[in-house]
Scaffold this motif. Structure first.
Motif, PDB file in Angstrom:
ATOM      1  N   LYS A   9       0.811  -1.219   0.000  1.00  0.00           N
ATOM      2  CA  LYS A   9       0.000   0.000   0.000  1.00  0.00           C
ATOM      3  C   LYS A   9       0.841   1.264   0.000  1.00  0.00           C
ATOM      4  O   LYS A   9       0.350   2.333  -0.298  1.00  0.00           O
ATOM      5  CB  LYS A   9      -0.906   0.009   1.229  1.00  0.00           C
ATOM      6  N   GLY A  10       2.072   1.192   0.351  1.00  0.00           N
ATOM      7  CA  GLY A  10       2.898   2.385   0.438  1.00  0.00           C
ATOM      8  C   GLY A  10       4.248   2.031   0.996  1.00  0.00           C
ATOM      9  O   GLY A  10       4.539   0.876   1.213  1.00  0.00           O
ATOM     10  N   PRO A  11       5.109   3.012   1.183  1.00  0.00           N
ATOM     11  CA  PRO A  11       4.856   4.450   1.137  1.00  0.00           C
ATOM     12  C   PRO A  11       4.490   4.915  -0.260  1.00  0.00           C
ATOM     13  O   PRO A  11       4.584   4.154  -1.225  1.00  0.00           O
ATOM     14  CB  PRO A  11       6.185   5.057   1.606  1.00  0.00           C
ATOM     15  N   SER A  12       4.094   6.177  -0.353  1.00  0.00           N
ATOM     16  CA  SER A  12       3.611   6.699  -1.631  1.00  0.00           C
ATOM     17  C   SER A  12       4.674   6.658  -2.724  1.00  0.00           C
ATOM     18  O   SER A  12       4.347   6.675  -3.902  1.00  0.00           O
ATOM     19  CB  SER A  12       3.093   8.121  -1.459  1.00  0.00           C
ATOM     20  N   SER A  13       5.940   6.589  -2.350  1.00  0.00           N
ATOM     21  CA  SER A  13       7.019   6.569  -3.341  1.00  0.00           C
ATOM     22  C   SER A  13       7.316   5.171  -3.875  1.00  0.00           C
ATOM     23  O   SER A  13       8.095   5.020  -4.814  1.00  0.00           O
ATOM     24  CB  SER A  13       8.294   7.158  -2.730  1.00  0.00           C
ATOM     25  N   VAL A  14       6.713   4.126  -3.306  1.00  0.00           N
ATOM     26  CA  VAL A  14       6.997   2.765  -3.754  1.00  0.00           C
ATOM     27  C   VAL A  14       6.368   2.521  -5.122  1.00  0.00           C
ATOM     28  O   VAL A  14       5.286   3.025  -5.429  1.00  0.00           O
ATOM     29  CB  VAL A  14       6.516   1.716  -2.725  1.00  0.00           C
ATOM     30  N   VAL A  15       7.085   1.751  -5.955  1.00  0.00           N
ATOM     31  CA  VAL A  15       6.597   1.383  -7.283  1.00  0.00           C
ATOM     32  C   VAL A  15       6.618  -0.140  -7.382  1.00  0.00           C
ATOM     33  O   VAL A  15       7.608  -0.776  -7.035  1.00  0.00           O
ATOM     34  CB  VAL A  15       7.476   1.988  -8.399  1.00  0.00           C
ATOM     35  N   VAL A  16       5.516  -0.712  -7.844  1.00  0.00           N
ATOM     36  CA  VAL A  16       5.426  -2.158  -8.042  1.00  0.00           C
ATOM     37  C   VAL A  16       5.408  -2.416  -9.545  1.00  0.00           C
ATOM     38  O   VAL A  16       4.588  -1.855 -10.273  1.00  0.00           O
ATOM     39  CB  VAL A  16       4.157  -2.743  -7.384  1.00  0.00           C
ATOM     40  N   TYR A  17       6.346  -3.242  -9.993  1.00  0.00           N
ATOM     41  CA  TYR A  17       6.440  -3.613 -11.403  1.00  0.00           C
ATOM     42  C   TYR A  17       6.046  -5.079 -11.551  1.00  0.00           C
ATOM     43  O   TYR A  17       6.447  -5.916 -10.740  1.00  0.00           O
ATOM     44  CB  TYR A  17       7.872  -3.452 -11.920  1.00  0.00           C
ATOM     45  N   ARG A  18       5.284  -5.380 -12.594  1.00  0.00           N
ATOM     46  CA  ARG A  18       4.889  -6.758 -12.893  1.00  0.00           C
ATOM     47  C   ARG A  18       5.422  -7.127 -14.266  1.00  0.00           C
ATOM     48  O   ARG A  18       5.233  -6.399 -15.237  1.00  0.00           O
ATOM     49  CB  ARG A  18       3.371  -6.910 -12.854  1.00  0.00           C
ATOM     50  N   GLU A  19       6.098  -8.261 -14.357  1.00  0.00           N
ATOM     51  CA  GLU A  19       6.630  -8.718 -15.633  1.00  0.00           C
ATOM     52  C   GLU A  19       5.510  -9.271 -16.499  1.00  0.00           C
ATOM     53  O   GLU A  19       4.677 -10.050 -16.036  1.00  0.00           O
ATOM     54  CB  GLU A  19       7.692  -9.798 -15.416  1.00  0.00           C
ATOM     55  N   VAL A  20       5.488  -8.855 -17.753  1.00  0.00           N
ATOM     56  CA  VAL A  20       4.491  -9.305 -18.711  1.00  0.00           C
ATOM     57  C   VAL A  20       5.235  -9.899 -19.908  1.00  0.00           C
ATOM     58  O   VAL A  20       6.145  -9.272 -20.450  1.00  0.00           O
ATOM     59  CB  VAL A  20       3.604  -8.123 -19.191  1.00  0.00           C
ATOM     60  N   GLU A  21       4.862 -11.100 -20.280  1.00  0.00           N
ATOM     61  CA  GLU A  21       5.462 -11.730 -21.456  1.00  0.00           C
ATOM     62  C   GLU A  21       4.516 -11.592 -22.634  1.00  0.00           C
ATOM     63  O   GLU A  21       3.312 -11.830 -22.505  1.00  0.00           O
ATOM     64  CB  GLU A  21       5.754 -13.207 -21.191  1.00  0.00           C
ATOM     65  N   GLU A  22       5.080 -11.197 -23.781  1.00  0.00           N
ATOM     66  CA  GLU A  22       4.289 -11.022 -25.003  1.00  0.00           C
ATOM     67  C   GLU A  22       4.901 -11.859 -26.114  1.00  0.00           C
ATOM     68  O   GLU A  22       6.120 -11.922 -26.252  1.00  0.00           O
ATOM     69  CB  GLU A  22       4.284  -9.551 -25.428  1.00  0.00           C
ATOM     70  N   GLU A  23       4.054 -12.462 -26.892  1.00  0.00           N
ATOM     71  CA  GLU A  23       4.523 -13.238 -28.032  1.00  0.00           C
ATOM     72  C   GLU A  23       4.828 -12.288 -29.185  1.00  0.00           C
ATOM     73  O   GLU A  23       4.023 -11.417 -29.511  1.00  0.00           O
ATOM     74  CB  GLU A  23       3.454 -14.251 -28.437  1.00  0.00           C
ATOM     75  N   ILE A  24       6.004 -12.439 -29.780  1.00  0.00           N
ATOM     76  CA  ILE A  24       6.395 -11.632 -30.937  1.00  0.00           C
ATOM     77  C   ILE A  24       6.054 -12.430 -32.186  1.00  0.00           C
ATOM     78  O   ILE A  24       6.459 -13.595 -32.316  1.00  0.00           O
ATOM     79  CB  ILE A  24       7.900 -11.306 -30.912  1.00  0.00           C
ATOM     80  N   MET A  25       5.299 -11.817 -33.064  1.00  0.00           N
ATOM     81  CA  MET A  25       4.879 -12.510 -34.274  1.00  0.00           C
ATOM     82  C   MET A  25       5.913 -12.297 -35.386  1.00  0.00           C
ATOM     83  O   MET A  25       6.495 -11.230 -35.514  1.00  0.00           O
ATOM     84  CB  MET A  25       3.513 -12.016 -34.730  1.00  0.00           C
ATOM     85  N   GLY A  30       0.483 -15.297 -38.077  1.00  0.00           N
ATOM     86  CA  GLY A  30       0.258 -16.427 -37.190  1.00  0.00           C
ATOM     87  C   GLY A  30       1.494 -17.224 -36.828  1.00  0.00           C
ATOM     88  O   GLY A  30       1.394 -18.232 -36.160  1.00  0.00           O
ATOM     89  N   SER A  31       2.679 -16.802 -37.302  1.00  0.00           N
ATOM     90  CA  SER A  31       3.886 -17.556 -36.959  1.00  0.00           C
ATOM     91  C   SER A  31       4.635 -16.839 -35.832  1.00  0.00           C
ATOM     92  O   SER A  31       5.129 -15.736 -36.013  1.00  0.00           O
ATOM     93  CB  SER A  31       4.799 -17.720 -38.179  1.00  0.00           C
ATOM     94  N   PRO A  32       4.687 -17.461 -34.650  1.00  0.00           N
ATOM     95  CA  PRO A  32       5.390 -16.823 -33.537  1.00  0.00           C
ATOM     96  C   PRO A  32       6.896 -16.781 -33.776  1.00  0.00           C
ATOM     97  O   PRO A  32       7.485 -17.744 -34.267  1.00  0.00           O
ATOM     98  CB  PRO A  32       5.038 -17.700 -32.338  1.00  0.00           C
ATOM     99  N   LYS A  33       7.491 -15.641 -33.444  1.00  0.00           N
ATOM    100  CA  LYS A  33       8.928 -15.450 -33.626  1.00  0.00           C
ATOM    101  C   LYS A  33       9.673 -15.629 -32.311  1.00  0.00           C
ATOM    102  O   LYS A  33      10.823 -16.020 -32.286  1.00  0.00           O
ATOM    103  CB  LYS A  33       9.179 -14.051 -34.180  1.00  0.00           C
ATOM    104  N   GLY A  34       9.006 -15.317 -31.206  1.00  0.00           N
ATOM    105  CA  GLY A  34       9.654 -15.444 -29.904  1.00  0.00           C
ATOM    106  C   GLY A  34       8.810 -14.800 -28.823  1.00  0.00           C
ATOM    107  O   GLY A  34       7.666 -14.418 -29.036  1.00  0.00           O
ATOM    108  N   ILE A  35       9.415 -14.635 -27.655  1.00  0.00           N
ATOM    109  CA  ILE A  35       8.755 -14.037 -26.496  1.00  0.00           C
ATOM    110  C   ILE A  35       9.554 -12.813 -26.072  1.00  0.00           C
ATOM    111  O   ILE A  35      10.785 -12.854 -26.022  1.00  0.00           O
ATOM    112  CB  ILE A  35       8.683 -15.039 -25.316  1.00  0.00           C
TER     113      ILE A  35
END
Length: 102
Positions: A9-25, A30-35
């Motif tokens: 919830k804080g302190p107000s200066s804290v930053v939460v980062y979440r890793e997101v994986e995306e498929e690269i076409m 329709g042919s995936p190149k990588g992540i």
């Protein structure tokens, strides 16, 4: 004391980062190149995934199991065994949480 709360919830200066994986076409449709992985900023309050250890087994992992200092000793990174996908980064000059990487 450096708590690893279920909800950040804080302190107000804290930053939460979440890793997101995306498929690269690839060039062909329709042919995936990588992540590709990137981090997004999460809104507060934020709850990292919490895993309850099996208490019926011997020596369950509880609490902080990993601690690493930065090379200049300004930051401390911790991993709570109950939240193994989150790295908590503490600023030791301000004695407060600054970032959570998930």
């Amino acid at each position: 004391e450096y708590n690893h709360p279920l909800s950040v919830k804080g302190p107000s200066s804290v930053v939460v980062y979440r890793e997101v994986e995306e498929e690269i076409m690839g060039p062909e449709a329709g042919s995936p190149k990588g992540i590709r992985a990137r981090y997004t900023v999460c809104n507060l309050p934020h709850s990292p995934p919490n895993h309850k250890p099996p208490l019926d087994k011997p020596n369950p992992k509880l609490g902080v199991g990993t601690v690493v200092w930065s090379s200049d000793s300004r930051f401390l990174a911790t991993i709570n065994d109950n939240m193994p996908t989150a790295v908590w980064i503490w600023d030791m000059t301000r004695l407060e949480l600054v970032t959570v990487l998930q």
